[in-house]
Design an enzyme around this catalytic site. Structure first.
Site, mmCIF file in Angstrom:
data_model
loop_
_atom_site.group_PDB
_atom_site.id
_atom_site.type_symbol
_atom_site.label_atom_id
_atom_site.label_comp_id
_atom_site.label_asym_id
_atom_site.label_seq_id
_atom_site.Cartn_x
_atom_site.Cartn_y
_atom_site.Cartn_z
ATOM 1 N N TYR B 312 0.858 -1.190 0.000
ATOM 2 C CA TYR B 312 0.000 0.000 0.000
ATOM 3 C C TYR B 312 0.892 1.237 0.000
ATOM 4 O O TYR B 312 1.710 1.429 0.898
ATOM 5 C CB TYR B 312 -0.904 -0.010 1.234
ATOM 6 C CG TYR B 312 -2.054 0.961 1.132
ATOM 7 C CD1 TYR B 312 -3.296 0.538 0.659
ATOM 8 C CD2 TYR B 312 -1.909 2.295 1.489
ATOM 9 C CE1 TYR B 312 -4.361 1.420 0.557
ATOM 10 C CE2 TYR B 312 -2.965 3.179 1.383
ATOM 11 C CZ TYR B 312 -4.180 2.741 0.919
ATOM 12 O OH TYR B 312 -5.237 3.617 0.814
ATOM 13 N N TYR B 363 -5.505 5.407 -7.371
ATOM 14 C CA TYR B 363 -5.681 5.281 -5.932
ATOM 15 C C TYR B 363 -7.115 4.848 -5.667
ATOM 16 O O TYR B 363 -8.022 5.663 -5.621
ATOM 17 C CB TYR B 363 -5.373 6.631 -5.290
ATOM 18 C CG TYR B 363 -5.600 6.702 -3.792
ATOM 19 C CD1 TYR B 363 -4.843 5.926 -2.922
ATOM 20 C CD2 TYR B 363 -6.550 7.563 -3.251
ATOM 21 C CE1 TYR B 363 -5.054 6.005 -1.547
ATOM 22 C CE2 TYR B 363 -6.749 7.643 -1.877
ATOM 23 C CZ TYR B 363 -6.001 6.865 -1.038
ATOM 24 O OH TYR B 363 -6.195 6.945 0.314
#
Lengths: 389, 408, 139, 142
Positions: B312, B363
Site C-alpha cells: 500500500y 488510488y
C-alpha cells in the site's frame, strides 16, 4: 454443510442503565460496557483479539483499544442498519469459527437521550452517500423525513390489507411496558401502562401514537463471543449460537421498502428467518421465547408473520390482548421490556435478555428456556440469532 | 504497554491454532473487475460500483443471481442495500463493512473469506467505488463541521495547528524515519521512479506514457517537508470489485483461482487515524508488524517465499517502512533496499507494485492492488513477474491495516 | 393545498445526483418520467444506474400516465421540518404503470384522503426553481 | 505565525473526557491526565486508564518543557490549512512528563529546525475563545 452452529458461544454481557443524560462520552460508555462484559465473562482486555462495531457509532476500534489497552486485534469490522446487533454477532462468529480471531467483543454506545449523539464519523457516513441521496431525495421534499413517518406509512397499508382496527397495536406496547416494569434495569421500572393510557397517548404520525414508538436514551451494551473450548474456563455456562443469519433483498430501504409489490411483508426478515431456522435445525414451534424488534409496535406482528410464528396477516391476532406474548404465554416476547419497555439501544438489550433467559438469570424467567430467538432490523436489512444451551 | 511489540515478541499463546484457520487454501479469489481510472468519471459512485461488480461477475463466469454476500468499505458512499436493488441480487445472506479507509482493502477479503469458509455465504463481492478526484479529495482540509465531531476528536489536537492534510500527517513520521535511519530523499525517490516505470507498462494506469526520472523526482514540488509531489499517490475516480468463494467452487469457474493462504488484519495499541504520534517510537508501524506476524503464522510461509508484492503506497516512504515490518529486511534497512531501484523492479529480488501502485496507476484504496496481485497469480499482468507462486498485498498504513497472501 | 409551507424558511428540496438528474429535470419541466431499461424495457423507480433484471446500463426515460391510486398514507401531527406546517399528509401513490412514488396531495383535507382513492399528478410550483410532482383526487 | 482573517479557525472538540485539558489553556496552563490508581500519565485524554482500567483520573500541571521529536514544514498552500499563511512549522514535542503533543513552533525557521531541539511552552491567544499552547526554542543551561 459447513456452518457456525455450535462453534461459537456468547460468554459475557454488559449493559448500562438507560438515562436521558448520563453525562459521559460515547467512548466512555462503550469502555464501561465492554469492561462489564469482560468482568461478566472473567476475561481481561488482553484476551480480546476481535471486535465488531456498528458503523454509525462514534467510539471506534482505535479509541477503544487505546483506552483499554488491547495490544492487537486480528479481526475487526462493522455492520450498519437496525439489523446490526444480530448481524454483528454473526460477523464476529464467522471470525471465531474461521479461526481468524479467538475472542471477539461486540458493542454499541449511543448518546441518544441527551441529544449529544455525535454526528456519524467522517469515515462512515458524515456526508450523505450517493445511495442516501437516492433514498432521501424522493421522500424528504414531501415531508417524509422521520422513521416514525416511514413506519406509519407501512402500518397504514398493513391495517388496510388485513382489516386491523384502530388501537389493535396497543397490547404490544402494554405487554412490553408490563415486562419492563418488573426489570430493575429498565427505564420504565415500576411504571407499567394500561390500554387506557395507550388510547389517551397522542397521535404522532397516523396511525402511530407516541406509545407505539420507542424513546431515545443514552445507553451502551457489549457482548463477548468465543469458542466453546475457551468458554469452559469462563464464569458462566456458555450460551451457544445455534443459528445466525442476515437478510437483504432488492428494494430494501431503511424502514421504507415502498417500491415493491407488497410493502407489509418484511421480506428481508423472511429470507433471514428461513436461513436462521435451517441452520439451527429447529422450527418456530421449538422456540421458547423471542426478543423481537419493537422500535415501533406494528413491526412486531409483521415479524411474527415473516418468521413463521403465524400466517401472513395474522400477527395482530396472535398478539391479541397480549396473553400469548406475555411471560407464561405461548411465545413470551421481549421479556425484559425490549425497546418499548426496557429502553432503546438499537436491539442490543434484546440479545442480552436472550442470554439471560438461556442462562436462567432473567428477571422474568421463562420456564425451560432452552432455546430462544432474537430478531433485529425489522423494516431494513435484517439480522437474527437462535441461541441455546 | 508497548513492550510486547518493542521487544518483538508475538503473543501466540491464546491465538487460535493455525489448524483452526479455515481460510487458508480453502478460499480463493475467483473474479476481479474494475472500471477505467480517470480524473473525472462523470457518473455516480453507485454506477461505478455496479459496473465493477458486473465486470467481476463476468470475469469469474458467474451469474449475478449467485452473489449472496457483499463486503463494503465503511467509508464507501454506496451501500449494500442500494446495490442489491440496483443489481437485482435476490437474497443477500452476508453483508459487512470494513473501516479505516485504505486499511480496509484486505480486511474486506478477510471477512469475505471467513464467511465463505464457514458456509455463511457462497460468493461474496468486495468492492470500492470512489470519485475521489472529481468529488471530495482526501488531500484537502476537512470542513470545520468534521473537525468538530466526536469520532474525529483527535483532529482537535492537530487541526488548530494547521496539521490538516494526510501528506502532513505522514510527513511527521517521514521526518522521524529519515532521522532515525539516515534515509535520503534519493532513496525514497527510487520508489517513486520504479513504480512509474511499472505504470508505463500498464495501459490502464493514470501515468501510462508519462515516465519520470530521479531528477524529475528531485525537481518535483515540495508538498509538505519532506514529501514531494512524486511521493504522493495519484487522486483518481474509479471502482474495483473482487469475488471471494471457496477454492472448491473457484476451480469450476472461468479463471485460475488465486488461492488465499492468509487474510489478516492488524490494529495495535495507541493508534489513531493516521496520527499515531503518541507511541514510544513513530518510525515504526506496529499494526503492520502484528499483521505480518499473523500472516506468516497462519500461512506457514516466510517473506523469502514471496515472489511479488503490492505494498500500500499512499506515500512513498510507506513502502520501505512496510518492508521492515513485514520482515523482508531488517529494521531501518528498507530505504537502502529500494536505492537504485534494481531490487524492487520487475525481475528484481522483490518486484513491487507491478501495475504502478497508488503512486502511478490509480488510488482506489488498495483494491486495485489486490486486482494486480490476482493478475500476477494468473499470469496476466502487464508487468508480469516470472513463475509467480506467492503474491502479497498489504492494506493502508497509519490506520488499522490488513494483508493477504495469494498463491497459484 | 394539504401542505402549508412556511415561506420564511427553506423548503426541503431534493438533492440530485447523476442517477436521478433526468427525473428531477423533467419535474422542473412539469413532466413525470420514469426510468426504463434500454434493453429489456423494464420500468423502475427510484432511478438507479443499472437494470436489476438484465443488468443493462442503457437507460431511457418514459413519460408517466400520471394516473394512479393512493396505496398508503400517514399524517404528520408535528412537523419534521421548519419549512412545512403540520398537520400534513404524505401519500404513497401506486401509478398505473405499477410503480410507487412518495408525494403529497393538493386541494383536499387530510381526513378525506383514503387508500384506494384515484389520483392524478399535478405540479406544485413552490419556487422559481422548484417544482414538485403532487397528486389531486380524480372524481 | 500569521493567521488569515476570514478563514474559520479549526477548534478542538470538547467533551466530558477531555474538557479539563482544553479549558486549562484559558488559564494558560498545560495539564495532563494522570491515573490516580497506577500513576500513569496519559495524553490524549482517555475515559479509562489503559494500564489498569481505572476511571479515577486527576489532572497534573506540566512543566512545559520538552524536546522536538519530529516536525514538518508546510510550504505549499494547497496542501495546507488555508487559515495559516505558509510557510509554517508543525512540531511533535516530547514533554518531560514522557507524553507527546502536536503544536506549532514560533520564531524558528525551517533551516534551524532539528530533532532534539529543547523547547518550552507559551500560550497563544488565537481568538477571544481559543487559546493554544505553542512552543519556543529554549536555552539550556550548561
Amino acid at each position: 454443510m459447513k456452518s457456525i452452529k455450535n462453534k461459537v458461544a456468547i460468554v459475557g454481557i454488559g449493559l448500562s442503565g438507560f438515562s436521558k443524560d448520563c453525562k459521559k462520552t460515547e467512548l466512555r460508555m462503550a469502555c464501561e460496557a465492554i469492561k462489564d462484559a469482560l468482568d461478566d465473562a472473567g476475561l481481561t482486555p488482553r484476551d480480546i483479539d476481535g471486535m465488531i462495531k456498528q458503523t454509525d457509532d462514534s467510539a471506534d476500534e482505535h479509541a477503544i483499544t487505546s483506552a483499554m489497552g488491547m495490544p492487537n486485534l486480528t479481526f475487526y469490522g462493522e455492520t450498519r442498519w437496525a439489523g446490526a446487533p444480530c448481524g454483528m454477532v454473526m460477523q464476529a462468529a464467522t471470525g471465531v469459527a474461521a479461526g481468524a480471531c479467538h475472542t471477539a467483543v461486540i458493542y454499541r454506545a449511543v448518546n441518544g437521550g441527551s441529544g449529544l449523539r455525535s454526528t456519524p464519523s467522517m469515515r462512515s457516513s458524515g456526508q450523505l452517500s450517493t445511495a442516501d441521496l437516492l433514498h432521501w431525495a424522493f421522500h424528504s421534499p414531501f415531508g417524509l423525513m422521520t422513521e416514525q413517518g416511514a413506519v406509519a406509512m407501512l402500518a397504514e397499508r398493513y391495517m388496510y390489507e388485513y382489516d386491523i382496527k384502530k388501537d389493535q397495536f396497543g397490547p404490544i406496547t402494554v405487554t412490553c411496558r408490563q415486562n419492563g416494569a418488573k426489570n430493575p434495569n429498565s427505564a420504565y421500572f415500576k411504571k407499567p401502562i394500561t390500554m387506557k393510557d395507550y388510547k389517551e397517548s397522542k397521535m404522532v404520525t397516523d396511525p402511530l401514537r407516541a406509545l407505539d414508538c420507542y424513546e431515545k436514551f443514552d445507553a451502551a451494551a457489549a457482548f463477548i463471543v468465543t469458542t466453546p473450548e475457551r468458554a469452559k474456563y469462563l464464569n458462566h455456562p456458555p450460551v451457544m449460537i445455534l443459528g445466525a443469519a442476515q437478510g437483504s433483498v432488492p428494494e430494501t430501504e431503511n424502514m421504507c421498502g415502498y417500491y415493491r409489490d407488497d410493502v407489509t411483508g418484511l421480506p428481508e426478515m423472511a429470507v433471514m428467518g428461513k436461513r436462521l431456522f435451517k441452520m439451527a435445525g429447529v422450527k418456530p414451534k421449538d422456540i421458547k421465547f423471542a426478543q423481537l424488534d419493537d422500535a415501533y409496535t406494528p413491526l412486531v406482528p409483521m415479524q411474527l408473520e415473516a418468521l413463521g410464528f403465524c400466517k401472513k396477516g395474522k400477527g395482530v391476532n396472535f398478539c391479541g390482548d397480549g396473553k400469548k406474548i406475555k411471560a407464561g404465554g405461548r411465545l413470551p416476547v421481549n421479556t425484559a421490556g425490549g425497546s418499548l419497555g426496557e429502553g432503546h439501544i438499537h436491539g442490543m438489550n434484546h440479545v442480552i435478555e436472550a442470554v439471560h433467559q438461556i442462562r436462567g438469570t432473567a428477571t422474568l424467567q421463562v420456564k425451560n428456556a432452552k432455546i430462544g430467538l432474537v430478531a433485529t432490523g425489522a423494516g431494513g436489512p435484517a439480522g437474527g440469532l437462535i441461541l441455546g444451551r | 504497554m508497548f513492550d510486547q511489540y518493542l521487544s518483538r515478541r508475538y503473543q501466540k499463546f491464546g491465538r487460535p491454532d493455525p489448524s483452526a484457520y479455515l481460510i487458508k487454501d480453502k478460499t480463493a479469489i475467483a473474479g476481479i473487475g474494475a472500471t477505467e481510472f480517470s480524473k473525472n468519471s462523470g457518473r455516480s459512485e453507485l454506477q461505478m460500483a455496479c459496473e465493477a461488480i458486473i465486470d467481476a461477475v463476468e470475469d469469474a463466469g458467474l451469474k449475478m443471481e449467485q452473489i449472496d454476500g457483499l463486503v463494503k468499505f465503511a467509508m464507501d458512499y454506496t451501500d449494500e442495500m442500494h446495490l442489491v436493488s440496483a443489481l437485482g441480487i435476490k437474497d443477500l445472506a452476508f453483508f459487512a463493512e470494513c473501516g479505516w479507509g485504505g486499511g480496509a482493502c484486505c480486511s474486506t477479503i478477510s471477512h469475505a473469506a471467513a464467511a465463505v469458509a464457514t458456509g455463511m455465504a457462497k460468493y461474496v463481492v468486495c468492492y470500492r467505488a470512489m470519485n475521489e478526484r472529481s468529488g471530495r479529495r482526501y488531500g484537502r482540509v476537512p470542513g470545520v463541521e468534521t473537525v468538530m465531531a466526536a469520532p474525529n476528536d483527535h483532529y482537535g489536537y492537530i487541526m488548530p495547528y494547521g496539521l490538516a492534510v494526510p501528506p502532513s500527517w505522514v510527513a511527521l513520521f517521514g521526518t522521524r524515519y529519515m532521522h532515525d535511519y539516515n534515509v535520503t530523499a534519493e532513496q525514497l525517490g527510487w520508489v517513486s521512479v520504479v513504480l512509474r516505470e511499472h505504470a508505463c507498462m500498464n495501459p490502464e494506469a493514470m501515468f501510462y506514457g508519462v515516465p519520470a526520472t530521479l531528477e524529475d523526482y528531485m525537481a518535483s514540488k515540495m508538498i509538505v517537508e519532506p514529501l514531494r509531489l512524486y511521493d504522493c499517490c495519484v487522486d483518481s475516480d474509479g471502482a474495483c470489485a473482487i469475488i471471494v468463494t471457496t477454492t472448491e467452487r473457484a476451480k469450476d469457474l472461468k479463471q485460475t483461482p488465486a488461492v488465499i493462504m492468509g487474510a489478516v488484519q492488524g490494529i495495535a495499541e495507541q493508534g489513531e487515524m493516521m496520527t499515531s504520534l503518541y507511541r514510544p517510537k513513530i518510525s515504526l508501524l506496529p499494526e503492520v508488524w502484528y499483521a505480518g506476524q499473523e500472516l506468516w503464522r497462519v500461512s506457514g510461509v516466510t517473506p523469502k517465499d514471496v515472489d511479488v508484492a503490492q505494498f500500500y503506497d499512499a506515500f512513498s516512504p510507506l513502502i520501505p517502512m512496510q518492508m521492515e515490518e513485514y520482515g523482508f529486511v531488517e529494521e531501518g534497512e528498507g530505504a537502502l533496499f529500494c536505492e537504485g531501484g534494481e531490487r524492487i523492479r520487475i525481475g528484481g529480488e522483490l518486484p513491487c507494485n507491478t501495475s504502478g501502485g497508488h503512486l502511478s496507476e490509480a488510488y482506489i484504496h488498495g483494491m486495485n492492488l489486490i486486482n494486480e496481485a490476482v493478475r500476477q497469480v494468473r499470469g496476466t499482468s502487464t508487468g508480469q513477474v516470472d513463475d509467480v507462486e506467492i503474491s502479497l498485498v498489504t492494506g493502508g498504513l497509519g490506520v488499522p491495516t490488513s494483508a493477504i497472501l495469494l498463491r497459484r | 393545498m394539504t401542505v402549508n409551507y412556511n415561506k420564511n424558511e427553506m423548503i426541503p428540496a431534493p438533492v440530485v445526483d447523476p442517477d436521478s438528474k433526468a427525473f428531477w429535470d423533467a419535474v422542473q419541466n412539469q413532466e413525470l418520467v420514469f426510468q426504463k431499461c434500454g434493453d429489456c424495457g423494464r420500468l423502475r423507480h427510484p432511478p438507479r444506474p443499472v437494470c436489476p433484471k438484465c443488468r443493462s446500463l442503457n437507460i431511457e426515460w418514459e413519460p408517466s400516465s400520471g394516473k394512479g391510486t393512493i396505496y398508503s398514507k400517514t399524517i404528520y401531527r408535528k412537523s419534521p421540518h421548519p419549512g412545512m406546517k403540520a398537520p400534513f399528509t404524505v401519500v404513497l401513490v401506486e401509478l398505473d404503470e405499477g410503480l410507487k412514488l412518495i408525494s403529497n396531495m393538493v386541494d383536499i383535507k387530510n381526513d378525506d384522503i383514503k387508500i384506494g382513492m384515484q389520483v392524478e399528478v399535478v405540479f406544485d410550483n413552490l419556487t422559481d426553481d422548484l417544482n414538485l410532482p403532487k397528486f389531486r383526487k380524480v372524481d | 505565525m500569521e493567521y488569515v482573517k476570514g478563514v474559520p479557525l479549526l477548534r478542538p472538540y470538547i467533551d466530558y473526557d477531555n474538557q479539563e485539558f482544553w479549558l486549562a489553556h484559558r488559564e494558560e496552563k498545560l495539564v495532563f491526565q494522570k491515573c490516580t490508581y497506577c500513576g500513569k500519565i496519559i495524553h490524549r485524554p482517555k475515559p479509562m486508564c489503559p494500564a489498569c482500567l481505572s476511571t479515577d483520573m486527576e489532572w497534573i500541571e506540566s512543566t512545559g518543557l520538552g524536546t522536538i521529536y519530529s516536525w514538518t514544514t508546510f510550504v505549499y498552500d494547497r496542501a495546507a490549512y488555508p487559515g495559516i499563511r505558509v510557510p509554517y512549522i508543525v512540531v511533535l514535542v516530547e514533554m518531560s512528563e514522557g507524553v507527546r503533543l502536536v503544536s506549532n513552533i514560533e520564531d524558528v525557521t525551517s533551516e534551524e529546525m532539528y530533532i532534539g531541539m529543547p523547547v518550552e511552552v507559551f500560550f497563544d491567544k488565537v481568538s477571544d475563545d481559543l487559546t493554544l499552547p505553542k512552543f519556543r526554542k529554549r536555552k539550556v543551561k550548561k
